[in-house]
Design a protein around this motif. Structure first.
Motif, short mmCIF file in Angstrom:
data_model
loop_
_atom_site.label_atom_id
_atom_site.label_comp_id
_atom_site.label_asym_id
_atom_site.label_seq_id
_atom_site.Cartn_x
_atom_site.Cartn_y
_atom_site.Cartn_z
N LEU A 18 -4.14 -5.70 -10.82
CA LEU A 18 -3.74 -4.96 -9.81
C LEU A 18 -2.44 -4.19 -9.95
O LEU A 18 -2.48 -2.89 -9.48
CB LEU A 18 -3.26 -6.18 -8.74
N LEU A 19 -1.48 -4.46 -10.79
CA LEU A 19 -0.38 -3.38 -11.08
C LEU A 19 -0.86 -2.25 -11.70
O LEU A 19 -0.45 -1.12 -11.77
CB LEU A 19 0.57 -4.32 -11.95
N GLN A 20 -1.93 -2.39 -12.97
CA GLN A 20 -2.40 -1.27 -13.39
C GLN A 20 -3.16 -0.40 -12.46
O GLN A 20 -3.00 0.88 -12.51
CB GLN A 20 -3.58 -1.70 -14.58
N GLN A 21 -3.86 -1.08 -11.58
CA GLN A 21 -4.76 0.06 -10.77
C GLN A 21 -4.03 0.79 -9.57
O GLN A 21 -4.34 1.76 -9.08
CB GLN A 21 -6.08 -0.87 -10.16
N LEU A 22 -2.89 0.06 -9.28
CA LEU A 22 -1.95 0.65 -8.18
C LEU A 22 -1.67 1.98 -8.56
O LEU A 22 -1.28 2.95 -7.57
CB LEU A 22 -0.86 -0.08 -7.71
N GLU A 23 -1.46 2.39 -9.88
CA GLU A 23 -0.98 3.69 -10.06
C GLU A 23 -1.83 4.76 -9.86
O GLU A 23 -1.23 5.71 -9.37
CB GLU A 23 -0.53 3.45 -11.55
N THR A 24 -3.02 4.63 -9.78
CA THR A 24 -3.85 5.68 -9.40
C THR A 24 -5.07 5.16 -8.37
O THR A 24 -5.73 6.20 -8.03
CB THR A 24 -4.73 6.07 -10.77
N ASN A 25 -4.96 4.30 -8.01
CA ASN A 25 -6.35 3.85 -7.06
C ASN A 25 -5.66 2.98 -5.72
O ASN A 25 -4.61 2.41 -5.58
CB ASN A 25 -7.34 2.94 -7.74
N LEU A 26 -6.42 2.95 -4.74
CA LEU A 26 -6.13 2.16 -3.45
C LEU A 26 -6.86 0.78 -3.72
O LEU A 26 -8.11 0.68 -4.08
CB LEU A 26 -6.92 3.09 -2.29
N VAL A 27 -5.88 -0.20 -3.72
CA VAL A 27 -6.47 -1.70 -3.87
C VAL A 27 -6.15 -2.59 -2.75
O VAL A 27 -5.20 -2.67 -2.09
CB VAL A 27 -5.36 -1.98 -5.04
N TYR A 28 -7.34 -3.16 -2.58
CA TYR A 28 -7.32 -4.31 -1.54
C TYR A 28 -7.06 -5.64 -2.31
O TYR A 28 -8.11 -5.81 -3.08
CB TYR A 28 -8.54 -4.20 -0.68
#
Length: 227
Positions: A18-28
């Motif tokens: 989650l922490l990695q993906q939040l930098e560039t993506n919308l996370v549910y």
């Protein structure tokens, strides 16, 4: 920017992803507890994956199912309920999630699914009967759905060795046990959550567009090498 659904992103490997993906993506994120972070790209749904109805989400490009269990007992001490609970959280929860979101996922950009197995599904380990059985089910699911969805959605699984998370805290509870675990692995280490998150990031990226139906061992040699 991709729309990524993570089941179980509040702690452990799921949280590292989650922490990695939040930098560039919308996370549910869907989990009982909220992640310990506030971010404009994060939407959290507080719920029990097995008991509650999953929320409707309009756009999904990637689905990552992280819940798992470590239930280590000799076979004589494992109850039928132990096997049932491990199977439910590892397999039934994944199936429920995939069935819910697959129609939306099929419309996504380079859609992909990542599930989690364990090295114990390949390497016979004492006291792992329940969790190894459940994770073998995950691997079968990946192979079957990989073929079924080959032209539409990619699906792969990561099979980590012991990873330093709250789930494994009892196994790595002191320096002596950590050192013993290091010595068990031919490459003399065990996993950090961020390493596994890096693999998940690769598998959902365009760099992995030719890969589906595969189980990726992250084992520090414990399955691969005999020393």
């Amino acid at each position: 920017m991709k729309n990524i659904v993570i089941i179980g992103g509040s702690k452990g490997i799921g949280n590292a992803i989650l922490l990695q993906q939040l930098e560039t993506n919308l996370v549910y994120n869907i989990s009982r507890n909220a992640p310990d972070i506030s971010h404009p790209n994060l939407k959290h749904y507080a719920m029990d994956i097995l008991q509650d109805n999953l929320p409707d989400i309009e756009n999904i490009d990637t689905l990552i199912y992280c819940p798992g269990s470590i239930n280590l007992k000799p076979i004589g001490s494992l109850s039928i309920d132990d096997f049932r609970k491990d199977f439910e959280i590892n397999v039934i929860g994944a199936v429920k999630t995939i069935q819910k979101y697959l129609p939306v996922l099929k419309k996504g950009i380079d859609p992909s699914i990542v599930l989690f197995s364990t090295v114990a599904a390949k390497l016979g380990m004492p006291f792992h009967a329940s969790i190894a059985t459940a994770k073998a089910g995950v691997e079968g699911l990946v192979k079957s759905l990989g073929a079924e969805l080959a032209s539409v959605v990619r699906i792969n699984a990561i099979a980590p060795t012991i990873t330093e998370t709250s789930l494994s805290a009892g196994i790595l509870r002191n320096d002596r046990m950590k050192e013993n675990m290091i010595e068990r692995h031919p490459m003399k280490s065990y996993l950090k959550p961020e390493e596994v998150a890096n693999m998940a990031n690769f598998l959902i990226s365009e760099n992995a567009k030719s890969i589906s139906g595969q189980i990726f061992e992250m084992d520090y040699g414990i399955v691969t090498f005999k020393m």
